[in-house]
Design a protein around this motif. Structure first.
Motif, PDB file in Angstrom:
ATOM      1  N   LEU A  28      13.422  -7.662  19.468  1.00 22.55           N
ATOM      2  CA  LEU A  28      12.445  -6.275  19.891  1.00 22.55           C
ATOM      3  C   LEU A  28      13.386  -6.303  20.861  1.00 22.55           C
ATOM      4  CD1 LEU A  28      10.796  -3.663  19.637  1.00 22.55           C
ATOM      5  CD2 LEU A  28       8.888  -5.028  20.417  1.00 22.55           C
ATOM      6  N   ALA A  29      13.273  -7.242  21.693  1.00 19.46           N
ATOM      7  CA  ALA A  29      13.925  -6.623  23.458  1.00 19.46           C
ATOM      8  C   ALA A  29      15.326  -6.257  22.806  1.00 19.46           C
ATOM      9  CB  ALA A  29      13.166  -7.643  24.224  1.00 19.46           C
ATOM     10  N   VAL A  30      16.260  -6.845  22.319  1.00 18.17           N
ATOM     11  CA  VAL A  30      17.570  -6.797  22.864  1.00 18.17           C
ATOM     12  C   VAL A  30      17.758  -5.834  20.974  1.00 18.17           C
ATOM     13  CG1 VAL A  30      19.290  -7.803  20.993  1.00 18.17           C
ATOM     14  CG2 VAL A  30      18.141  -9.738  22.119  1.00 18.17           C
ATOM     15  N   ALA A  31      16.966  -5.426  20.607  1.00 18.02           N
ATOM     16  CA  ALA A  31      16.756  -3.781  19.674  1.00 18.02           C
ATOM     17  C   ALA A  31      16.436  -3.175  20.803  1.00 18.02           C
ATOM     18  CB  ALA A  31      16.172  -3.918  18.225  1.00 18.02           C
ATOM     19  N   ILE A  32      16.129  -3.244  21.222  1.00 20.83           N
ATOM     20  CA  ILE A  32      15.842  -2.077  22.680  1.00 20.83           C
ATOM     21  C   ILE A  32      16.808  -1.682  23.632  1.00 20.83           C
ATOM     22  CG2 ILE A  32      14.012  -0.834  24.272  1.00 20.83           C
ATOM     23  CD1 ILE A  32      11.915  -2.483  22.979  1.00 20.83           C
ATOM     24  N   ALA A  33      17.733  -2.832  24.083  1.00 15.66           N
ATOM     25  CA  ALA A  33      18.015  -3.174  24.894  1.00 15.66           C
ATOM     26  C   ALA A  33      19.988  -2.550  23.940  1.00 15.66           C
ATOM     27  CB  ALA A  33      18.256  -4.374  24.816  1.00 15.66           C
ATOM     28  N   ALA A  34      19.614  -2.900  22.870  1.00 19.08           N
ATOM     29  CA  ALA A  34      20.995  -2.140  22.269  1.00 19.08           C
ATOM     30  C   ALA A  34      20.867  -0.759  21.179  1.00 19.08           C
ATOM     31  CB  ALA A  34      20.986  -3.268  21.271  1.00 19.08           C
ATOM     32  N   ASP A  35      19.830  -0.307  21.517  1.00 23.84           N
ATOM     33  CA  ASP A  35      19.468   1.098  21.137  1.00 23.84           C
ATOM     34  C   ASP A  35      20.371   2.207  21.858  1.00 23.84           C
ATOM     35  OD1 ASP A  35      19.243   3.382  19.956  1.00 23.84           O
ATOM     36  OD2 ASP A  35      16.316   3.006  19.870  1.00 23.84           O
ATOM     37  N   VAL A  36      21.505   2.977  21.593  1.00 23.21           N
ATOM     38  CA  VAL A  36      21.917   3.802  22.138  1.00 23.21           C
ATOM     39  C   VAL A  36      21.785   5.060  22.052  1.00 23.21           C
ATOM     40  CG1 VAL A  36      25.042   2.407  22.250  1.00 23.21           C
ATOM     41  CG2 VAL A  36      23.918   3.620  19.787  1.00 23.21           C
ATOM     42  N   THR A  37      20.305   5.695  20.893  1.00 24.76           N
ATOM     43  CA  THR A  37      20.019   6.844  21.143  1.00 24.76           C
ATOM     44  C   THR A  37      19.424   6.889  22.299  1.00 24.76           C
ATOM     45  OG1 THR A  37      17.828   6.338  19.495  1.00 24.76           O
ATOM     46  CG2 THR A  37      19.984   6.331  18.320  1.00 24.76           C
ATOM     47  N   LEU A  38      18.419   6.020  23.119  1.00 23.89           N
ATOM     48  CA  LEU A  38      18.000   6.283  23.927  1.00 23.89           C
ATOM     49  C   LEU A  38      18.413   5.924  25.362  1.00 23.89           C
ATOM     50  CD1 LEU A  38      15.419   2.845  23.110  1.00 23.89           C
ATOM     51  CD2 LEU A  38      15.211   5.854  22.520  1.00 23.89           C
ATOM     52  N   ALA A  39      18.181   6.489  25.970  1.00 25.75           N
ATOM     53  CA  ALA A  39      19.043   6.598  27.714  1.00 25.75           C
ATOM     54  C   ALA A  39      17.808   5.479  27.814  1.00 25.75           C
ATOM     55  CB  ALA A  39      18.311   8.331  28.081  1.00 25.75           C
ATOM     56  N   LEU A  40      18.836   5.174  29.027  1.00 30.65           N
ATOM     57  CA  LEU A  40      19.141   4.130  29.634  1.00 30.65           C
ATOM     58  C   LEU A  40      17.128   3.971  30.498  1.00 30.65           C
ATOM     59  CD1 LEU A  40      20.319   1.621  30.844  1.00 30.65           C
ATOM     60  CD2 LEU A  40      21.062   3.065  32.868  1.00 30.65           C
ATOM     61  N   GLY A  41      17.195   5.211  31.482  1.00 32.25           N
ATOM     62  CA  GLY A  41      15.811   5.276  31.904  1.00 32.25           C
ATOM     63  C   GLY A  41      15.069   4.973  30.386  1.00 32.25           C
ATOM     64  N   GLN A  42      14.624   5.573  29.025  1.00 35.53           N
ATOM     65  CA  GLN A  42      13.530   4.709  28.174  1.00 35.53           C
ATOM     66  C   GLN A  42      13.828   3.978  27.815  1.00 35.53           C
ATOM     67  OE1 GLN A  42      15.754   8.245  25.750  1.00 35.53           O
ATOM     68  NE2 GLN A  42      13.637   8.653  25.294  1.00 35.53           N
ATOM     69  N   ARG A  43      15.154   3.173  28.363  1.00 34.35           N
ATOM     70  CA  ARG A  43      15.355   1.579  27.999  1.00 34.35           C
ATOM     71  C   ARG A  43      14.484   0.346  28.609  1.00 34.35           C
ATOM     72  NH1 ARG A  43      21.630   0.881  25.864  1.00 34.35           N
ATOM     73  NH2 ARG A  43      21.447   3.318  27.549  1.00 34.35           N
ATOM     74  N   LEU A  44      14.753   1.224  29.986  1.00 34.75           N
ATOM     75  CA  LEU A  44      14.446  -0.137  31.165  1.00 34.75           C
ATOM     76  C   LEU A  44      13.209   0.123  30.990  1.00 34.75           C
ATOM     77  CD1 LEU A  44      16.804   1.401  33.807  1.00 34.75           C
ATOM     78  CD2 LEU A  44      16.621  -0.808  32.725  1.00 34.75           C
ATOM     79  N   LEU A  45      12.121   1.430  30.689  1.00 31.51           N
ATOM     80  CA  LEU A  45      10.704   1.506  30.420  1.00 31.51           C
ATOM     81  C   LEU A  45      10.160   1.146  29.760  1.00 31.51           C
ATOM     82  CD1 LEU A  45       8.576   3.225  31.458  1.00 31.51           C
ATOM     83  CD2 LEU A  45       8.878   5.039  30.303  1.00 31.51           C
ATOM     84  N   ALA A  46      10.808   0.881  27.970  1.00 31.49           N
ATOM     85  CA  ALA A  46      10.189  -0.029  27.325  1.00 31.49           C
ATOM     86  C   ALA A  46      10.099  -1.171  26.840  1.00 31.49           C
ATOM     87  CB  ALA A  46      11.419   0.356  25.948  1.00 31.49           C
ATOM     88  N   LEU A  47      11.594  -1.326  28.234  1.00 33.85           N
ATOM     89  CA  LEU A  47      11.822  -3.583  28.239  1.00 33.85           C
ATOM     90  C   LEU A  47      10.439  -3.929  28.606  1.00 33.85           C
ATOM     91  CD1 LEU A  47      15.299  -3.513  28.225  1.00 33.85           C
ATOM     92  CD2 LEU A  47      14.055  -4.688  26.093  1.00 33.85           C
ATOM     93  N   SER A  48       9.899  -2.757  30.019  1.00 29.11           N
ATOM     94  CA  SER A  48       9.168  -2.947  30.916  1.00 29.11           C
ATOM     95  C   SER A  48       7.481  -3.085  30.534  1.00 29.11           C
ATOM     96  CB  SER A  48       8.882  -1.933  32.618  1.00 29.11           C
ATOM     97  OG  SER A  48      10.556  -1.838  33.132  1.00 29.11           O
ATOM     98  N   THR A  49       7.621  -2.350  29.679  1.00 28.84           N
ATOM     99  CA  THR A  49       6.300  -2.190  29.310  1.00 28.84           C
ATOM    100  C   THR A  49       6.325  -3.139  27.868  1.00 28.84           C
ATOM    101  OG1 THR A  49       6.410   0.002  29.185  1.00 28.84           O
ATOM    102  CG2 THR A  49       5.181  -1.087  27.736  1.00 28.84           C
ATOM    103  N   LEU A  50       7.028  -3.794  27.406  1.00 34.58           N
ATOM    104  CA  LEU A  50       6.629  -5.095  26.830  1.00 34.58           C
ATOM    105  C   LEU A  50       7.095  -5.928  27.359  1.00 34.58           C
ATOM    106  CD1 LEU A  50       7.301  -6.111  23.881  1.00 34.58           C
ATOM    107  CD2 LEU A  50      10.209  -6.782  24.088  1.00 34.58           C
ATOM    108  N   ALA A  51       7.503  -6.323  28.801  1.00 32.57           N
ATOM    109  CA  ALA A  51       7.751  -7.425  29.914  1.00 32.57           C
ATOM    110  C   ALA A  51       5.732  -7.462  29.928  1.00 32.57           C
ATOM    111  CB  ALA A  51       8.372  -7.350  30.739  1.00 32.57           C
ATOM    112  N   ILE A  52       5.335  -6.367  30.370  1.00 33.46           N
ATOM    113  CA  ILE A  52       3.932  -6.140  30.483  1.00 33.46           C
ATOM    114  C   ILE A  52       3.202  -6.505  29.342  1.00 33.46           C
ATOM    115  CG2 ILE A  52       2.424  -4.850  31.452  1.00 33.46           C
ATOM    116  CD1 ILE A  52       3.823  -3.512  33.018  1.00 33.46           C
ATOM    117  N   ILE A  53       3.408  -5.968  28.030  1.00 37.55           N
ATOM    118  CA  ILE A  53       2.525  -6.218  27.271  1.00 37.55           C
ATOM    119  C   ILE A  53       2.789  -8.171  26.999  1.00 37.55           C
ATOM    120  CG2 ILE A  53       2.172  -6.404  24.856  1.00 37.55           C
ATOM    121  CD1 ILE A  53       3.112  -3.663  25.034  1.00 37.55           C
ATOM    122  N   ILE A  54       3.530  -9.006  26.854  1.00 40.40           N
ATOM    123  CA  ILE A  54       4.279 -10.242  26.512  1.00 40.40           C
ATOM    124  C   ILE A  54       3.441 -11.089  28.236  1.00 40.40           C
ATOM    125  CG2 ILE A  54       5.056 -12.210  26.987  1.00 40.40           C
ATOM    126  CD1 ILE A  54       5.579  -9.789  24.518  1.00 40.40           C
TER     127      ILE A  54
END
Length: 416
Positions: A28-54
């Motif tokens: 999931l983290a790889v897919a979020i990081a590679a999702d070009v439909t998301l802005a860089l800030g959105q990707r970073l926020l999503a990855l940070s939220t996923l990291a907090i969940i883990i």
């Protein structure tokens, strides 16, 4: 906790839950990081939220799984109920986390009244994430129903099934643990009973052999002392008898220590052993002992011969101490697979009902009962006594507990 780890699936295989989280979170983290439909800030926020969940999983999950404390599981999912919709709002593909969250829910929380609301909340958040971008219509509601309600129903059914299996395994493990404790207790009880039985056996053996031998030695010593000064030849003969008795007692002691056949039976038949016993008793006490053997001898276990020999020894010892008899007769009869031994004396007799327990007659009865035989004592004051033991002489008859045929002993000799 170690004991619970042997029976609790969630605890024993907790490493598998960690692997499951990693197997879902890393792609999931790889897919979020590679999702070009998301802005860089959105990707970073999503990855940070996923990291907090883990990270939150790493803190709360071990406590909830290993200690089976539902408070940790409730707190874990309560925090997820806040972080999960945020992650879904940024990256809807994060709905795949449900593959890891649903199994965790059934492991960390046992009560359905807590499970079900949390499960409904997570699936409601997933449905919201699907409907929010496209709006509500008949088509989107149908898709959400198929995508959310069907998996939720399957999750509840599978969770109920797994919960039932887990509870059944827990009860079975508790039963096995109880049976293990019971078996250990029975083994201890059996060991103690074996020790007690062995002590009783040794006590009876010592009473019937060594103690009787020491009694004879004491009597011979006293007799030798009284004749030593006036008749040295007689005293010398008594000392010879004393020495023989001591040697015989020593041989019996060695047999007991080595758990071997009694010395009198070593290399000899029961009839020969009874003849030797009678001759020794006559020699030591002066009381004449006759031995009568009738019937055809059949093969018998060694234990049967030992029990019969010990019976004769104990009966003669009792006669010496209590009967004041002048004649004793030992009858050995073989008939119909049974052996009967009767020891009869013409002494003063006694009332069998008044005899207290001890290693004497009680020991004879115990030996007879252990070999599926019987022991009877017939006596009356002034009329002598008869101790009679009947034992089956073949293993087959001992196994089937076949009774020996009744046979009256020969009447006691009368000297009154």
């Amino acid at each position: 906790m170690a004991g619970r780890g042997t029976v609790d699936f969630g605890y024993r295989y907790r490493a598998g839950w960690h692997v499951l989280v990693g197997a879902v979170a890393i792609p999931l983290a790889v897919a979020i990081a590679a999702d070009v439909t998301l802005a860089l800030g959105q990707r970073l926020l999503a990855l940070s939220t996923l990291a907090i969940i883990i990270a939150w999983y790493a803190v709360a999950a071990p406590q909830a799984m290993e200690n089976r404390d539902e408070r940790w599981g409730t707190a874990y999912f309560a925090a997820l109920a806040v972080a999960f919709p945020l992650l879904l709002a940024i990256a809807p593909m994060s709905g795949v986390l449900m593959f890891a969250l649903c199994p965790q829910l059934f492991v960390m929380i046992a009560r359905w009244r807590v499970r079900l609301p949390l499960l409904l909340l997570l699936y409601a958040e997933l449905a919201w994430a699907m409907l929010a971008p496209v709006g509500i219509s008949r088509y989107t509601l149908t898709m959400a129903g198929v995508t959310v309600l069907v998996p939720m129903t399957v999750t509840i059914l599978v969770g109920a099934y797994l919960t039932g299996i887990r509870e059944q395994n827990r009860k079975r493990a508790a039963l096995i643990e109880e049976l293990t404790r019971t078996r250990a207790a029975l083994e201890r009880a059996g060991h103690e009973a074996g020790v007690h039985a062995e002590r009783e056996r040794l006590a009876a053996e010592i009473h019937d052999t060594l103690a009787q031998g020491f009694t004879s030695i004491l009597m011979l010593t006293q007799a030798a002392r009284t004749t030593l000064l006036r008749d040295t030849t007689a005293a010398d003969n008594q000392l010879d008898i004393l020495e023989k008795t001591a040697r015989e007692n020593l041989a019996e002691a060695r047999s007991l220590i080595a758990a071997r056949v009694p010395a009198d039976l070593t290399g000899r038949s029961l009839a020969d052993a009874l003849d030797r016993l009678a001759a020794r008793h006559t020699r030591d006490t002066g009381t004449h002992v006759d031995v009568s053997i009738t019937g055809e001898r059949t093969a018998a276990p060694t234990g049967t011969d030992i029990a019969l020999l010990r019976t004769a020894q104990e009966a003669l010892a009792n006669i010496t101490k209590h009967a004041d008899a002048t004649t004793v007769r030992i009858e050995l009869h073989h008939d119909h697979g049974c052996t009967t031994l009767a020891v009869t004396d013409d002494g003063q007799g006694f009332d069998p009902a008044t005899v207290q327990g001890g290693y004497g007659l009680d020991g004879i009865r115990t030996r007879a009962t252990a070999l599926d035989g019987t022991c009877t004592v017939r006596s009356a004051p002034g009329q002598g006594s008869t101790v009679r033991v009947e034992l089956p002489t073949t293993p087959a008859e001992q196994a089937t507990r076949s009774p020996c045929p009744a046979r009256e002993p020969h009447p006691a000799p009368d000297d009154h």
